[in-house]
Design an enzyme around this catalytic site. Structure first.
Site, PDB file in Angstrom:
ATOM      1  N   LYS A  40       0.820  -1.229   0.000  1.00 31.72           N
ATOM      2  CA  LYS A  40       0.000   0.000   0.000  1.00 31.72           C
ATOM      3  C   LYS A  40       0.849   1.272   0.000  1.00 31.72           C
ATOM      4  O   LYS A  40       0.377   2.340  -0.343  1.00 31.72           O
ATOM      5  CB  LYS A  40      -0.945   0.020   1.198  1.00 31.72           C
ATOM      6  CG  LYS A  40      -0.247   0.149   2.527  1.00 31.72           C
ATOM      7  CD  LYS A  40      -1.241   0.292   3.674  1.00 31.72           C
ATOM      8  CE  LYS A  40      -0.504   0.410   4.993  1.00 31.72           C
ATOM      9  NZ  LYS A  40      -1.301   0.469   6.161  1.00 31.72           N
ATOM     10  N   CYS A  47      11.975  -0.745   7.200  1.00 32.75           N
ATOM     11  CA  CYS A  47      13.440  -0.790   7.277  1.00 32.75           C
ATOM     12  C   CYS A  47      14.067   0.183   6.280  1.00 32.75           C
ATOM     13  O   CYS A  47      14.911   1.003   6.650  1.00 32.75           O
ATOM     14  CB  CYS A  47      13.909  -2.215   7.011  1.00 32.75           C
ATOM     15  SG  CYS A  47      15.701  -2.357   6.971  1.00 32.75           S
ATOM     16  N   GLY A 144       3.680  -6.092   8.808  1.00 30.76           N
ATOM     17  CA  GLY A 144       4.648  -5.278   9.545  1.00 30.76           C
ATOM     18  C   GLY A 144       4.164  -4.613  10.816  1.00 30.76           C
ATOM     19  O   GLY A 144       3.203  -5.050  11.458  1.00 30.76           O
ATOM     20  N   GLY A 178      11.504   6.350  26.162  1.00 29.18           N
ATOM     21  CA  GLY A 178      11.891   4.991  25.808  1.00 29.18           C
ATOM     22  C   GLY A 178      13.382   4.892  25.553  1.00 29.18           C
ATOM     23  O   GLY A 178      13.909   5.572  24.674  1.00 29.18           O
ATOM     24  N   GLY A 180      14.944   2.001  24.743  1.00 32.79           N
ATOM     25  CA  GLY A 180      15.247   0.759  24.027  1.00 32.79           C
ATOM     26  C   GLY A 180      16.191   1.066  22.868  1.00 32.79           C
ATOM     27  O   GLY A 180      16.865   2.101  22.855  1.00 32.79           O
ATOM     28  N   VAL A 181      16.199   0.176  21.880  1.00 29.06           N
ATOM     29  CA  VAL A 181      17.154   0.327  20.783  1.00 29.06           C
ATOM     30  C   VAL A 181      16.888   1.618  19.997  1.00 29.06           C
ATOM     31  O   VAL A 181      17.804   2.425  19.776  1.00 29.06           O
ATOM     32  CB  VAL A 181      17.092  -0.899  19.842  1.00 29.06           C
ATOM     33  CG1 VAL A 181      17.983  -0.673  18.623  1.00 29.06           C
ATOM     34  CG2 VAL A 181      17.534  -2.146  20.586  1.00 29.06           C
ATOM     35  N   GLY A 183      15.116   4.377  20.771  1.00 27.64           N
ATOM     36  CA  GLY A 183      15.317   5.580  21.588  1.00 27.64           C
ATOM     37  C   GLY A 183      16.795   5.853  21.816  1.00 27.64           C
ATOM     38  O   GLY A 183      17.247   6.999  21.708  1.00 27.64           O
ATOM     39  N   GLY A 265       8.240   1.450  21.662  1.00 28.55           N
ATOM     40  CA  GLY A 265       7.994   0.139  21.078  1.00 28.55           C
ATOM     41  C   GLY A 265       7.124   0.211  19.841  1.00 28.55           C
ATOM     42  O   GLY A 265       6.597   1.271  19.489  1.00 28.55           O
ATOM     43  N   HIS A 438      45.880  -9.335  13.063  1.00 29.27           N
ATOM     44  CA  HIS A 438      46.375  -8.238  13.912  1.00 29.27           C
ATOM     45  C   HIS A 438      46.712  -7.029  13.048  1.00 29.27           C
ATOM     46  O   HIS A 438      47.274  -7.195  11.974  1.00 29.27           O
ATOM     47  CB  HIS A 438      47.618  -8.703  14.652  1.00 29.27           C
ATOM     48  CG  HIS A 438      48.200  -7.660  15.539  1.00 29.27           C
ATOM     49  ND1 HIS A 438      47.614  -7.292  16.740  1.00 29.27           N
ATOM     50  CD2 HIS A 438      49.301  -6.880  15.394  1.00 29.27           C
ATOM     51  CE1 HIS A 438      48.346  -6.339  17.297  1.00 29.27           C
ATOM     52  NE2 HIS A 438      49.380  -6.063  16.494  1.00 29.27           N
TER      53      HIS A 438
HETATM   54  C1  LIG Z   1      13.639   3.745  13.572  1.00 29.07           C
HETATM   55  C2  LIG Z   1      13.833   2.268  13.304  1.00 29.07           C
HETATM   56  C3  LIG Z   1      15.102   1.749  13.176  1.00 29.07           C
HETATM   57  C4  LIG Z   1      15.291   0.408  12.898  1.00 29.07           C
HETATM   58  N1  LIG Z   1      16.562  -0.069  12.753  1.00 29.07           N
HETATM   59  C5  LIG Z   1      16.763  -1.367  12.486  1.00 29.07           C
HETATM   60  C6  LIG Z   1      18.084  -1.873  12.278  1.00 29.07           C
HETATM   61  O1  LIG Z   1      19.070  -1.136  12.318  1.00 29.07           O
HETATM   62  N2  LIG Z   1      18.232  -3.190  12.009  1.00 29.07           N
HETATM   63  C7  LIG Z   1      17.166  -4.038  11.958  1.00 29.07           C
HETATM   64  O2  LIG Z   1      17.346  -5.216  11.720  1.00 29.07           O
HETATM   65  N3  LIG Z   1      15.887  -3.581  12.137  1.00 29.07           N
HETATM   66  C8  LIG Z   1      15.681  -2.283  12.403  1.00 29.07           C
HETATM   67  N4  LIG Z   1      14.398  -1.814  12.549  1.00 29.07           N
HETATM   68  C9  LIG Z   1      13.274  -2.780  12.490  1.00 29.07           C
HETATM   69  C10 LIG Z   1      12.913  -3.136  11.055  1.00 29.07           C
HETATM   70  O3  LIG Z   1      12.644  -1.965  10.352  1.00 29.07           O
HETATM   71  C11 LIG Z   1      11.703  -4.060  11.050  1.00 29.07           C
HETATM   72  O4  LIG Z   1      11.974  -5.184  11.853  1.00 29.07           O
HETATM   73  C12 LIG Z   1      11.362  -4.545   9.645  1.00 29.07           C
HETATM   74  O5  LIG Z   1      11.101  -3.472   8.808  1.00 29.07           O
HETATM   75  C13 LIG Z   1      10.158  -5.493   9.678  1.00 29.07           C
HETATM   76  O6  LIG Z   1       9.862  -5.918   8.390  1.00 29.07           O
HETATM   77  P1  LIG Z   1       8.398  -6.386   8.012  1.00 29.07           P
HETATM   78  O7  LIG Z   1       8.465  -6.775   6.568  1.00 29.07           O
HETATM   79  O8  LIG Z   1       7.882  -7.356   8.980  1.00 29.07           O
HETATM   80  O9  LIG Z   1       7.467  -5.096   8.178  1.00 29.07           O
HETATM   81  P2  LIG Z   1       7.521  -3.666   7.507  1.00 29.07           P
HETATM   82  O10 LIG Z   1       8.880  -3.293   7.108  1.00 29.07           O
HETATM   83  O11 LIG Z   1       6.771  -2.776   8.420  1.00 29.07           O
HETATM   84  O12 LIG Z   1       6.700  -3.860   6.154  1.00 29.07           O
HETATM   85  C14 LIG Z   1       5.331  -4.086   6.114  1.00 29.07           C
HETATM   86  C15 LIG Z   1       4.817  -3.573   4.812  1.00 29.07           C
HETATM   87  O13 LIG Z   1       3.462  -3.941   4.667  1.00 29.07           O
HETATM   88  C16 LIG Z   1       2.732  -2.881   4.083  1.00 29.07           C
HETATM   89  N5  LIG Z   1       1.326  -3.044   4.446  1.00 29.07           N
HETATM   90  C17 LIG Z   1       0.793  -3.051   5.682  1.00 29.07           C
HETATM   91  N6  LIG Z   1      -0.534  -3.265   5.612  1.00 29.07           N
HETATM   92  C18 LIG Z   1      -0.837  -3.383   4.313  1.00 29.07           C
HETATM   93  C19 LIG Z   1      -2.041  -3.595   3.602  1.00 29.07           C
HETATM   94  N7  LIG Z   1      -3.210  -3.733   4.223  1.00 29.07           N
HETATM   95  N8  LIG Z   1      -1.991  -3.664   2.253  1.00 29.07           N
HETATM   96  C20 LIG Z   1      -0.807  -3.519   1.607  1.00 29.07           C
HETATM   97  N9  LIG Z   1       0.351  -3.295   2.224  1.00 29.07           N
HETATM   98  C21 LIG Z   1       0.346  -3.250   3.566  1.00 29.07           C
HETATM   99  C22 LIG Z   1       3.383  -1.640   4.667  1.00 29.07           C
HETATM  100  O14 LIG Z   1       3.153  -0.506   3.861  1.00 29.07           O
HETATM  101  C23 LIG Z   1       4.849  -2.044   4.704  1.00 29.07           C
HETATM  102  O15 LIG Z   1       5.533  -1.662   3.537  1.00 29.07           O
HETATM  103  C24 LIG Z   1      14.173  -0.457  12.774  1.00 29.07           C
HETATM  104  C25 LIG Z   1      12.875   0.062  12.883  1.00 29.07           C
HETATM  105  C26 LIG Z   1      12.703   1.413  13.136  1.00 29.07           C
HETATM  106  C27 LIG Z   1      11.322   1.960  13.237  1.00 29.07           C
END
Ligand SMILES: Cc1cc2nc3c(=O)[nH]c(=O)nc-3n(C[C@H](O)[C@H](O)[C@H](O)COP(=O)(O)OP(=O)(O)OC[C@H]3O[C@@H](n4cnc5c(N)ncnc54)[C@H](O)[C@@H]3O)c2cc1C
Length: 459
Positions: A40, A47, A144, A178, A180-181, A183, A265, A438
């Site tokens: 969407k 990511c 996601g 927060g 966590g990572v 923050g 979170g 080294h």
């Molecule tokens: C600030 C920040 C920093 C991060 N840094 C890291 C890092 O350094 N290393 C790391 O490993 N992880 C990091 N992460 C976490 C990482 O981004 C997520 O774990 C990863 O993106 C999860 O992937 P995903 O495919 O499950 O979900 P997402 O990447 O969220 O993708 C889900 C996709 O589904 C789409 N979608 C949702 N609902 C619908 C629908 N109804 N119809 C069509 N499309 C839809 C969304 O638009 C989105 O594109 C970070 C996250 C954040 C917020």
């Protein structure tokens, strides 16, 4: 699998084109399956656009700012003028745009059919997008996650990481809710950009999932850098004032700053997507699967941040690949969450894989483990880089290494060997016999393994 599908019927239909969804799609086409992927917003998901890549671009700019400030220590005279946030943002946007173009091209080349629009699961093998039904012999849910906000009014001076990454100015001060990572990474970058940062964390420590020894070093280093923390009390109220924000804690203490980042979170994106109507079990919004990521309904799988556990892009990739392999009948290996490598890209960086000392004691028993800590003060390359820190290894008594943890500048690069050690269940004596070049920070893993084997060299 069918040789060729028409535009609406696929062997695999994926909902969500983030790390997890697109990895499933790419692996499935490699096995000759036809694949449709519904997205969407933007391919690459959190990511690429709002997470890993943009924050790491900011953290790189932050490192450069600190290097410019501190270069005289190394005999290099520079004058640090300022951080031009609009230019940092445009550098970050350029990286993201380049990767997005590459990913879009790759999906096209591999013949994954990207269906643009918001999808909803409407039967056990159909997803509806803008009134059109697409069907898949197998469905992969990968919708996601999004920032939790606890009902706080996001907009203006109160923001999540998504809005914070769009700022084209540097706030004078920030409260980060927060520790966590996410923050902590923002705190690190903003502090380097010259922002006066205060982290409010309800638990007793920053990055609470890490080993206690690592947490102690991070908290000490953040303090040295002037990052303020208020630990152990939850916030109660956040209000916009005329020129900034006011945060009130449960104990009545008040903090003010120019902006407030809400980093408390991330929750799953599953509401209203038809999952429960089709009989899929949700728990607080997360999709419950068996260990092979099957939802127990039809041929529907779930991957990535919607599945309870670590929210990391590489976990999403791995789960996406796993499910495609599973559908192809290849019986892939399950990787437990504890064995997934983790990196926090703060300054100093943190890397960890496997059990912390605390978790290892819970799992194997108080007296059934041994630990060693190697101080980076003894590592030549770390001294050259001007970093302190530690490597900590945890082993089962007379058994394999079950945890490797590290903190220090650039220590993220050591996660590769660390994760092989843990996932291949290496013994300290195995690792100790290998040669570590080294002078590298990598030597510190060899030194820790030698110490754990009872024969430290420089210890
Ligand atoms: C600030 C920040 C920093 C991060 N840094 C890291 C890092 O350094 N290393 C790391 O490993 N992880 C990091 N992460 C976490 C990482 O981004 C997520 O774990 C990863 O993106 C999860 O992937 P995903 O495919 O499950 O979900 P997402 O990447 O969220 O993708 C889900 C996709 O589904 C789409 N979608 C949702 N609902 C619908 C629908 N109804 N119809 C069509 N499309 C839809 C969304 O638009 C989105 O594109 C970070 C996250 C954040 C917020």
């Amino acid at each position: 699998m069918s040789e060729k599908a028409n535009a609406q019927e696929f062997d695999v239909l994926v909902l969500g084109g983030g790390s997890a969804g697109y990895a499933a799609a790419l692996r499935a086409v490699q096995y000759g399956m036809t694949v449709g992927l519904v997205e969407k917003a933007k391919l690459g998901g959190t990511c690429l656009h709002w997470g890993c890549i943009p924050t790491k671009a900011y953290l790189h700019a932050a490192e450069l700012a600190d290097d410019a400030r501190n270069s005289e220590k190394y005999g290099v005279k520079t004058t640090f003028e300022e951080v031009d946030m609009a230019a940092v943002k445009s550098y970050k946007d350029g990286i993201v745009a380049g990767k997005f173009k590459g990913l879009t091209g790759l999906m096209k080349m591999k013949k994954v059919q990207v269906i643009e629009g918001e999808g909803k699961l409407v039967s056990q093998n159909e997803i509806e997008v803008d009134g059109t039904r697409y069907s898949g012999k197998n469905i992969v849910l990968a919708s996601g996650s999004q920032s939790k906000t606890f009902g706080l009014p996001i907009g203006g001076k109160i923001m999540t990481s998504t809005e914070a990454l769009e700022l084209d100015y540097t706030p004078k001060s920030a409260i980060i809710l927060g520790g966590g990572v996410i923050g902590s990474e923002f705190a690190s970058a903003w502090n380097s950009f010259g922002v006066d940062v205060t982290i409010i964390e309800g638990l007793d420590h920053l990055v609470p999932n890490e080993d206690p020894a690592i947490i102690k070093v991070l908290e000490r280093e953040f303090k040295k850098r002037g990052i303020k923390t208020n630990l152990g009390t939850f916030f109660e109220k956040v209000e916009e004032t005329g020129d900034g924000v006011k945060v009130t804690l449960a104990d009545g203490k008040e903090f003010t700053a120019e902006v407030c980042l809400v980093a408390v979170g991330r929750g799953p994106v599953t509401e209203g997507l038809g999952y429960e109507e089709q009989g899929i079990t949700l728990d607080r919004g997360f999709v419950i699967t068996d260990e092979r990521l099957h939802t127990g309904v039809g041929n529907i799988y779930a991957v990535g941040d919607i599945v309870p556990g670590l929210q990391l892009a590489h976990r999403g990739y791995q789960q996406g690949i796993f499910v495609a392999e599973e559908i192809a009948g290849n019986n892939p290996l399950i990787v437990e969450d504890v064995n997934i490598p983790k990196v926090t890209f703060t300054d100093p960086e943190i890397m960890s894989v496997g059990y912390s000392e605390t978790k290892a004691k819970e799992e194997f028993g108080e007296d059934a483990i041994e630990v060693t800590e190697y101080n980076l003060a003894g590592n030549g390359k770390s001294s050259i880089l001007g970093t302190g820190g530690i490597i900590k290894m945890v082993r089962q008594k007379d058994g394999p290494i079950v945890g490797v943890h590290g903190i220090g500048k650039r220590i993220s690069e050591q996660i590769g060997e660390a994760q092989l050690i843990v996932n291949w269940e290496a013994y300290p004596e195995d690792v100790a016999t290998f040669i570590h070049a080294h002078p590298t920070q990598n030597e510190s893993l060899g030194e820790a393994a030698m110490a754990l084997n009872g024969h430290p060299l420089h210890g």
